[in-house]
Design a protein around this motif. Structure first.
Motif, mmCIF file in Angstrom:
data_model
loop_
_atom_site.group_PDB
_atom_site.id
_atom_site.type_symbol
_atom_site.label_atom_id
_atom_site.label_comp_id
_atom_site.label_asym_id
_atom_site.label_seq_id
_atom_site.Cartn_x
_atom_site.Cartn_y
_atom_site.Cartn_z
ATOM 1 N N TYR A 238 0.829 -1.210 0.000
ATOM 2 C CA TYR A 238 0.000 0.000 0.000
ATOM 3 C C TYR A 238 0.862 1.257 0.000
ATOM 4 C CZ TYR A 238 -3.998 -2.939 0.471
ATOM 5 O OH TYR A 238 -4.961 -3.870 0.213
ATOM 6 N N GLY A 239 0.320 2.331 -0.562
ATOM 7 C CA GLY A 239 0.994 3.620 -0.568
ATOM 8 C C GLY A 239 1.692 3.935 -1.880
ATOM 9 N N TRP A 240 1.655 3.017 -2.852
ATOM 10 C CA TRP A 240 2.366 3.214 -4.120
ATOM 11 C C TRP A 240 1.428 3.348 -5.300
ATOM 12 C CZ3 TRP A 240 7.378 4.289 -3.548
ATOM 13 C CH2 TRP A 240 7.994 3.863 -2.370
ATOM 14 N N LEU A 241 0.124 3.381 -5.037
ATOM 15 C CA LEU A 241 -0.839 3.437 -6.144
ATOM 16 C C LEU A 241 -0.625 4.710 -6.971
ATOM 17 C CD1 LEU A 241 -3.136 1.590 -7.087
ATOM 18 C CD2 LEU A 241 -4.710 2.951 -5.724
ATOM 19 N N ARG A 242 -0.251 5.809 -6.315
ATOM 20 C CA ARG A 242 -0.047 7.072 -7.024
ATOM 21 C C ARG A 242 1.138 6.996 -7.993
ATOM 22 N NH1 ARG A 242 -0.001 11.434 -4.384
ATOM 23 N NH2 ARG A 242 1.676 12.431 -5.475
ATOM 24 N N TYR A 243 2.007 5.998 -7.817
ATOM 25 C CA TYR A 243 3.130 5.796 -8.738
ATOM 26 C C TYR A 243 2.838 4.695 -9.756
ATOM 27 C CZ TYR A 243 5.541 8.584 -5.251
ATOM 28 O OH TYR A 243 5.891 9.582 -4.393
ATOM 29 N N GLY A 244 1.623 4.184 -9.749
ATOM 30 C CA GLY A 244 1.267 3.164 -10.725
ATOM 31 C C GLY A 244 1.455 1.746 -10.233
ATOM 32 N N VAL A 245 1.693 1.570 -8.926
ATOM 33 C CA VAL A 245 1.929 0.226 -8.386
ATOM 34 C C VAL A 245 0.696 -0.214 -7.599
ATOM 35 C CG1 VAL A 245 3.421 -1.206 -6.951
ATOM 36 C CG2 VAL A 245 4.386 0.734 -8.210
ATOM 37 N N GLY B 217 -8.033 7.140 -11.197
ATOM 38 C CA GLY B 217 -7.566 6.111 -10.284
ATOM 39 C C GLY B 217 -8.569 4.973 -10.118
ATOM 40 N N VAL B 218 -8.037 3.781 -9.884
ATOM 41 C CA VAL B 218 -8.831 2.553 -9.788
ATOM 42 C C VAL B 218 -8.446 1.834 -8.505
ATOM 43 C CG1 VAL B 218 -9.111 0.265 -10.831
ATOM 44 C CG2 VAL B 218 -9.042 2.287 -12.293
ATOM 45 N N ILE B 219 -9.427 1.184 -7.858
ATOM 46 C CA ILE B 219 -9.144 0.277 -6.745
ATOM 47 C C ILE B 219 -9.770 -1.079 -7.041
ATOM 48 C CG2 ILE B 219 -8.936 2.062 -4.975
ATOM 49 C CD1 ILE B 219 -11.818 1.320 -4.106
ATOM 50 N N SER C 74 -3.290 0.826 -12.002
ATOM 51 C CA SER C 74 -3.607 1.860 -11.004
ATOM 52 C C SER C 74 -4.577 2.899 -11.541
ATOM 53 C CB SER C 74 -2.322 2.553 -10.560
ATOM 54 O OG SER C 74 -1.757 3.256 -11.664
ATOM 55 N N THR C 75 -4.600 3.058 -12.875
ATOM 56 C CA THR C 75 -5.531 4.003 -13.486
ATOM 57 C C THR C 75 -6.217 3.289 -14.631
ATOM 58 O OG1 THR C 75 -3.789 4.818 -14.947
ATOM 59 C CG2 THR C 75 -4.158 6.036 -12.905
#
Lengths: 217, 299
Positions: free
Chosen positions: B24-31, B240-242, B263-264
């Motif tokens: 967790y915490g890396w979604l903004r970087y595409g992970v 963004g996607v979850i 991630s997107t």
């Protein structure tokens, strides 16, 4: 009255805060301004945020915050926005080797616009771009600010392999590949900068909000 | 010299990966987070062996592995319903059991479900990648060399912190397991891009059964059924996607994004599955049928 900004639920563990529905630098700036507000005034329960062209995804832990409380906190955060369009990130120069093996589509992009490859390079190195978002694959950077004279459709058939560091154009966007992945962008050059190195203190070179200039290597 | 205890993979099964609670915490970087598709079963297995909720174990898919461990271990297998043996002795799923040093744990026939989780007391001790041991197959990182397990792989283990013989025999009762089904009703909250669909499209989505396609994987559960019509082109500006987001590409066939999701995404999202119902998606087999039911936001 504008319908934006608006806050919409994304299931039971996230909200999206939308600022519009078009790709414009003005909206990218608003998204990043809002994210800066959340960084300066953290909302309890927020796990992570994902900026994109015209929306900020806010992921929260439903054990720590109810949906109603989170929505209220986001509404309050929206009132803290300054409304100013300012650059929040750093300015990063990316040296690029344009054309031939590093940029196999440079000639096609030039031909498409009836320009010379040198003119394409001049138009691509002129602007200061802004990183709108990272996505699609780890570290892939979507940049806004491409000269409209370079807007070029994607490849009809995506490549199965694009080298890391490749710089491409797709429609009115330009971007940089951090990993080797399949991809359909027109590849005009490649940088030797390492965009993603997991053992670095800052694994990703580019962050949303950074400004980028390409320079011919 | 102290050498770490190891788990040895004798047979990997169809697709087995190392997973912890996620990155967790890396979604903004595409992970994306990766981690278990069925977080409920994963947590139950860790709890049964006395581990922290984020201890690393194995996710297995469709067919189970055979493995052994160089020390006495307390293990638990939760999720899909498999026949299990330790040596020749049948052992139950959803229970803590002793696997003595050198004994072989073997998976037999699968009665139901698609994925199971193996927790070992102490947990797997591979290096972390961006703060997690979770395997992310599309990116080729995390877990063991970013890949599924092979025959002959050795996974280092943390030391045991308990007496396996004293702690064995605990059970996660059926009442505390997810209500798995081959025809589950998945609860969804409509949006965020429900406006991108016609009224007929939304009605089709909420009133039809959708079958799981065999092309599904850890990135997404691809569904097949009555087409969900868009008002426009079926593409939107990426955002963004979850996990749980239901994207509908121009072909009108919905995809439920899972733990290895991009991630997107640039397809409109008609609805999002409640996090508590994602374990039901994780256990679907090709051909299983799902329906969707709207719930109002909880206050």
């Amino acid at each position: 009255m504008s319908r934006y900004p608006r806050i919409l639920p994304v299931g039971d563990s996230a909200f999206t805060v939308e600022f519009g529905a078009t790709i414009e630098e003005r909206l990218v700036a608003q998204v990043q301004d809002f994210e800066a507000v959340l960084d300066a005034h953290p909302i309890p329960g927020v796990r992570e945020t994902v900026p994109s062209y015209c929306a900020l995804l806010v992921v929260y832990d439903p054990q720590l915050s109810s949906a109603a409380m989170m929505q209220l906190a986001l509404e309050q955060a929206l009132t803290r926005m300054t409304g100013g369009v300012h650059l929040v990130g750093r300015l990063i120069e990316i040296p690029v080797r344009y054309g031939t093996g590093d940029g196999p589509d440079l000639q096609d992009v030039a031909d498409f616009h009836q320009l010379s490859p040198e003119e394409v390079i001049a138009l691509h190195t002129a602007p200061t771009y802004r990183v709108a978002m990272l996505g699609f694959a780890p570290g892939f950077a979507y940049l806004v600010g491409l000269d409209p004279r370079l807007a070029t459709p994607r490849l009809a058939t995506p490549r199965t392999y694009v080298a890391p560091g490749s710089v491409g154009i797709a429609g009115n966007q330009t971007g940089v590949y951090a990993l080797s992945t399949p991809g359909g962008w027109r590849i005009i050059g490649r940088t030797s900068l390492v965009l993603f190195e997991p053992t670095r203190p800052e694994p990703f070179l580019l962050h949303a909000g950074d400004s980028v200039r390409f320079v011919q290597a | 010299m102290a050498t770490s205890d190891m788990m040895e993979i004798l047979d990997p099964g169809f697709l087995s990966t190392v997973q912890d609670a996620g990155r967790y915490g890396w979604l903004r970087y595409g992970v994306p987070p990766s981690g278990p598709l069925d977080a409920a079963a994963f947590q139950a297995a860790n709890t049964l062996v006395g581990n922290a909720p984020d201890a690393a174990g194995l996710e297995i898919t469709w067919t189970g592995p055979a493995l052994r461990i160089t020390r006495d271990a307390l293990i638990a297998v939760c999720g899909a319903d498999f026949e299990l043996r330790v040596g020749r002795r049948p052992v139950p799923v959803w229970h803590s059991i002793v696997l003595r040093a050198g004994e072989v744990l073997r998976f037999g026939a699968r009665q139901s479900g698609a994925r199971a989780y193996i927790a070992i007391d102490g947990g797997i001790a591979l290096p972390q990648y961006l703060g997690s041991q979770a395997t992310y197959l599309p990116g080729g990182f995390g877990g063991l060399e970013g890949r599924a397990l092979h025959t002959g792989d050795h996974l280092p283990l943390h030391p045991s912190q308990l007496d396996p013989f004293a702690e064995a025999g605990k059970c996660c009762p059926p009442s505390q397991r997810p209500p798995y089904s081959s025809k589950p009703i998945l609860r969804v909250i409509l949006g965020p891009q429900v406006e991108a669909f016609t009224q007929e499209g939304i009605v089709a989505f909420l009133s039809s059964s959708y079958g799981l396609s065999a092309t599904s994987n850890r990135m997404g559960a691809r569904l097949q059924g009555p087409s969900i019509a868009h008002t426009g082109t079926g593409s939107s500006i990426s955002d963004g996607v979850i996990a749980g987001c239901i994207q509908v590409p121009p072909d009108g066939q919905p995809i439920i994004m899972l733990a290895d999701h991009q991630s997107t995404g640039g397809y409109p999202k008609i609805a999002v599955v409640l996090q508590a119902d994602l374990p039901l998606v994780a256990q679907l087999l090709p051909g299983d049928q799902v329906r969707f039911q709207i719930v109002e936001r909880t206050p």
